[in-house]
Design an enzyme around this catalytic site. Structure first.
Site, PDB file in Angstrom:
ATOM      1  N   SER A  16      -2.661   0.807  -4.303  1.00  0.00           N
ATOM      2  CA  SER A  16      -3.165   1.943  -3.522  1.00  0.00           C
ATOM      3  C   SER A  16      -4.507   2.425  -4.045  1.00  0.00           C
ATOM      4  CB  SER A  16      -2.167   3.103  -3.614  1.00  0.00           C
ATOM      5  OG  SER A  16      -2.730   4.283  -3.088  1.00  0.00           O
ATOM      6  N   ALA A  17      -5.343   2.920  -3.117  1.00  0.00           N
ATOM      7  CA  ALA A  17      -6.633   3.489  -3.522  1.00  0.00           C
ATOM      8  C   ALA A  17      -6.472   4.893  -4.104  1.00  0.00           C
ATOM      9  CB  ALA A  17      -7.546   3.562  -2.298  1.00  0.00           C
TER      10      ALA A  17
ATOM     11  N   LYS B 131     -11.125  -0.723  -1.464  1.00  0.00           N
ATOM     12  CA  LYS B 131     -10.848  -1.643  -0.361  1.00  0.00           C
ATOM     13  C   LYS B 131     -11.995  -1.499   0.644  1.00  0.00           C
ATOM     14  CE  LYS B 131      -5.905  -0.693  -0.897  1.00  0.00           C
ATOM     15  NZ  LYS B 131      -4.704  -0.079  -0.328  1.00  0.00           N
TER      16      LYS B 131
ATOM     17  N   THR C  41       1.776   9.777   4.079  1.00  0.00           N
ATOM     18  CA  THR C  41       0.762  10.697   3.534  1.00  0.00           C
ATOM     19  C   THR C  41      -0.545  10.602   4.327  1.00  0.00           C
ATOM     20  OG1 THR C  41       0.629   8.974   1.885  1.00  0.00           O
ATOM     21  CG2 THR C  41       1.419  11.110   1.132  1.00  0.00           C
TER      22      THR C  41
ATOM     23  N   ASP D 229       0.879  -1.154   0.000  1.00  0.00           N
ATOM     24  CA  ASP D 229       0.000   0.000   0.000  1.00  0.00           C
ATOM     25  C   ASP D 229       0.930   1.222   0.000  1.00  0.00           C
ATOM     26  OD1 ASP D 229      -2.316   1.658   0.488  1.00  0.00           O
ATOM     27  OD2 ASP D 229      -1.632   1.787   2.569  1.00  0.00           O
ATOM     28  N   LEU D 230       0.449   2.367  -0.440  1.00  0.00           N
ATOM     29  CA  LEU D 230       1.318   3.551  -0.510  1.00  0.00           C
ATOM     30  C   LEU D 230       1.180   4.426   0.740  1.00  0.00           C
ATOM     31  CD1 LEU D 230       3.200   5.444  -2.165  1.00  0.00           C
ATOM     32  CD2 LEU D 230       1.146   6.427  -3.188  1.00  0.00           C
ATOM     33  N   ASP D 231      -0.033   5.003   0.922  1.00  0.00           N
ATOM     34  CA  ASP D 231      -0.258   5.959   2.008  1.00  0.00           C
ATOM     35  C   ASP D 231      -0.151   5.263   3.366  1.00  0.00           C
ATOM     36  OD1 ASP D 231      -0.866   8.130   0.262  1.00  0.00           O
ATOM     37  OD2 ASP D 231      -2.882   7.362  -0.013  1.00  0.00           O
TER      38      ASP D 231
ATOM     39  N   LYS E 284      -8.768   5.523   6.476  1.00  0.00           N
ATOM     40  CA  LYS E 284      -7.546   4.986   5.872  1.00  0.00           C
ATOM     41  C   LYS E 284      -7.879   3.888   4.870  1.00  0.00           C
ATOM     42  CE  LYS E 284      -4.229   6.162   9.445  1.00  0.00           C
ATOM     43  NZ  LYS E 284      -3.343   5.652  10.515  1.00  0.00           N
TER      44      LYS E 284
ATOM     45  N   GLU F  24       0.063  -3.399   4.597  1.00  0.00           N
ATOM     46  CA  GLU F  24      -1.081  -2.471   4.725  1.00  0.00           C
ATOM     47  C   GLU F  24      -1.146  -1.794   6.090  1.00  0.00           C
ATOM     48  OE1 GLU F  24      -3.699  -0.848   3.952  1.00  0.00           O
ATOM     49  OE2 GLU F  24      -3.950  -1.360   1.862  1.00  0.00           O
ATOM     50  N   ASP F  25      -1.525  -0.515   6.095  1.00  0.00           N
ATOM     51  CA  ASP F  25      -1.677   0.191   7.382  1.00  0.00           C
ATOM     52  C   ASP F  25      -3.146   0.421   7.733  1.00  0.00           C
ATOM     53  OD1 ASP F  25      -2.145   2.183   5.368  1.00  0.00           O
ATOM     54  OD2 ASP F  25      -1.885   3.717   6.915  1.00  0.00           O
TER      55      ASP F  25
HETATM   56  C1  BG6 Z   1      -5.774   5.816   0.391  1.00  0.00           C
HETATM   57  C2  BG6 Z   1      -5.759   6.609   1.671  1.00  0.00           C
HETATM   58  O1  BG6 Z   1      -4.515   5.302   0.137  1.00  0.00           O
HETATM   59  O2  BG6 Z   1      -6.155   6.664  -0.695  1.00  0.00           O
HETATM   60  C3  BG6 Z   1      -7.103   7.277   1.910  1.00  0.00           C
HETATM   61  O3  BG6 Z   1      -5.473   5.732   2.747  1.00  0.00           O
HETATM   62  C4  BG6 Z   1      -7.469   8.122   0.690  1.00  0.00           C
HETATM   63  O4  BG6 Z   1      -7.010   8.076   3.068  1.00  0.00           O
HETATM   64  C5  BG6 Z   1      -7.442   7.255  -0.569  1.00  0.00           C
HETATM   65  O5  BG6 Z   1      -8.764   8.693   0.849  1.00  0.00           O
HETATM   66  C6  BG6 Z   1      -7.747   8.055  -1.832  1.00  0.00           C
HETATM   67  O6  BG6 Z   1      -6.720   8.979  -2.024  1.00  0.00           O
HETATM   68  P1  BG6 Z   1      -6.761  10.163  -3.072  1.00  0.00           P
HETATM   69  O7  BG6 Z   1      -5.319  10.622  -3.115  1.00  0.00           O
HETATM   70  O8  BG6 Z   1      -7.227   9.591  -4.372  1.00  0.00           O
HETATM   71  O9  BG6 Z   1      -7.696  11.195  -2.542  1.00  0.00           O
HETATM   72 MG    MG Z   2      -2.651   3.153   3.629  1.00  0.00          MG
END
Ligand code: BG6
Ligand code: MG
Length: 239
Positions: free
Chosen positions: A131-132, A162, A34, A26-28, A62, A186-187
C-alpha cells in the site's frame, strides 16, 4: 462497493496445483473501503479551497501518495502553492482522514477478504500487503489484521509511488517470492500499472473501464476463489 463483512465460506478442499506463490493486496479500496474516507477528507479540503472536486476526479488520486494527490487537486483547481503551504494542507487532510480511520472496526473489512486469505494460506501461498499509505499500521490495528499478513510494504517503507513497482517488489522480496509468481489485487489505475511494471499478474477490483489493463477484473474479493485463480493462470499460460 460491497459492504458488511458477510464473508461467505468458499474454501476449496484439497491441494490445487497453483503457479502463484504469493498474493499481494493493496489496502485502500481492496481490503477496506478507506477510498471513501480519502475522498471525504479531500472533499472537505477542496470545499475550503473553493476547488470543484468530483468522485471522477478522485479516481486519479487512488493509489497515489498524499502529496502527489494534493498536487493533482491543485492542478485541477489551477492553484500554485509553496512546498510549506502544501505540507500544511496535506497535514490538515490527514487530520480529517484520521478522524474517520480512528472510528473504524473489523466489521469494515470488505466481504470475502478473510475467507480468500484463509484459502491462500491453506495452499501455502504467502499473503502480503502493498500500500502507498503511511497510515497502513494504524488501519491494520483498527481492523485487527496486524497478524494476518506475512509481510507489509507501505508508504513508510518505500519512496517511489505507484505506478512505480517498488512497493510490490518490496512485498515480494519480503516474502521471498519472485515477481512472476506474485498476483496483485488492486483497485487503482496507478496500482494496476505498478503491478504490471513489477512483472506480476494483476486482478483489478472495481470497474473494467478504469482497470482495463488488469488481467482480470472483479467487483470485490467475495467474487474470488482458488478455482478462479487457477483458471486465470491457465488462461495466461495459453496466451
Ligand atoms: C493509497 C490511497 O492507498 O494511499 C491514496 O489509494 C492515498 O488515496 C495514499 O493518497 C496515501 O495514503 P496516506 O494514508 O499515506 O495519506
Ligand atoms: Mg487502493
Amino acid at each position: 462497493m460491497e459492504k458488511n463483512n458477510t464473508n461467505k465460506t468458499k474454501s476449496t478442499s484439497g491441494r490445487l496445483q497453483l503457479r502463484t506463490k504469493a498474493c499481494i493486496f493493496d489496502l485502500d479500496g481492496v481490503v477496506v473501503d478507506t477510498a471513501r474516507y480519502h475522498f471525504m477528507a479531500w472533499k472537505r479540503l477542496t470545499d475550503d479551497l473553493g476547488i470543484k472536486f468530483t468522485e471522477k476526479d478522485n479516481e486519479h488520486l487512488k493509489g497515489v501518495s498524499r502529496i502527489a494527490s494534493l498536487d493533482i487537486i491543485l492542478e485541477i483547481g489551477g492553484k500554485k502553492l509553496s512546498a510549506s503551504e502544501k505540507e500544511k494542507l496535506a497535514a490538515l487532510k490527514n487530520k480529517w482522514y484520521l478522524e474517520y480511520i480512528n472510528r473504524m472496526t473489523p466489521e469494515e473489512i470488505l466481504p470475502g477478504t478473510l475467507d480468500f486469505i484463509d484459502d491462500l494460506k491453506s495452499q501455502n501461498i504467502k499473503v502480503a500487503l502493498g500500500s502507498a499509505s503511511k497510515n497502513t499500521p494504524l488501519i491494520l490495528e483498527k481492523l485487527k489484521l496486524k497478524d494476518v499478513f506475512d509481510a507489509v510494504a507501505d508508504g513508510n517503507s518505500v519512496h517511489k509511488a505507484k505506478p512505480d513497482p517498488e512497493v510490490f517488489l518490496k512485498a515480494a522480496e519480503m516474502v521471498g517470492v519472485e515477481a512472476s509468481r506474485c498476483v496483485v489485487f488492486e483497485d487503482a489505475y496507478a496500482g494496476v500499472e505498478a503491478a504490471l511494471n513489477a512483472g506480476m499478474i494483476c486482478i483489478g477490483i472495481g470497474e473494467k473501464e478504469i482497470l482495463k489493463d488488469a488481467h482480470m477484473v472483479i467487483k470485490g474479493l467475495s467474487e474470488m476463489d482458488l478455482n478462479k485463480l487457477s483458471d486465470l493462470e491457465k488462461r495466461l499460460g495459453n496466451e
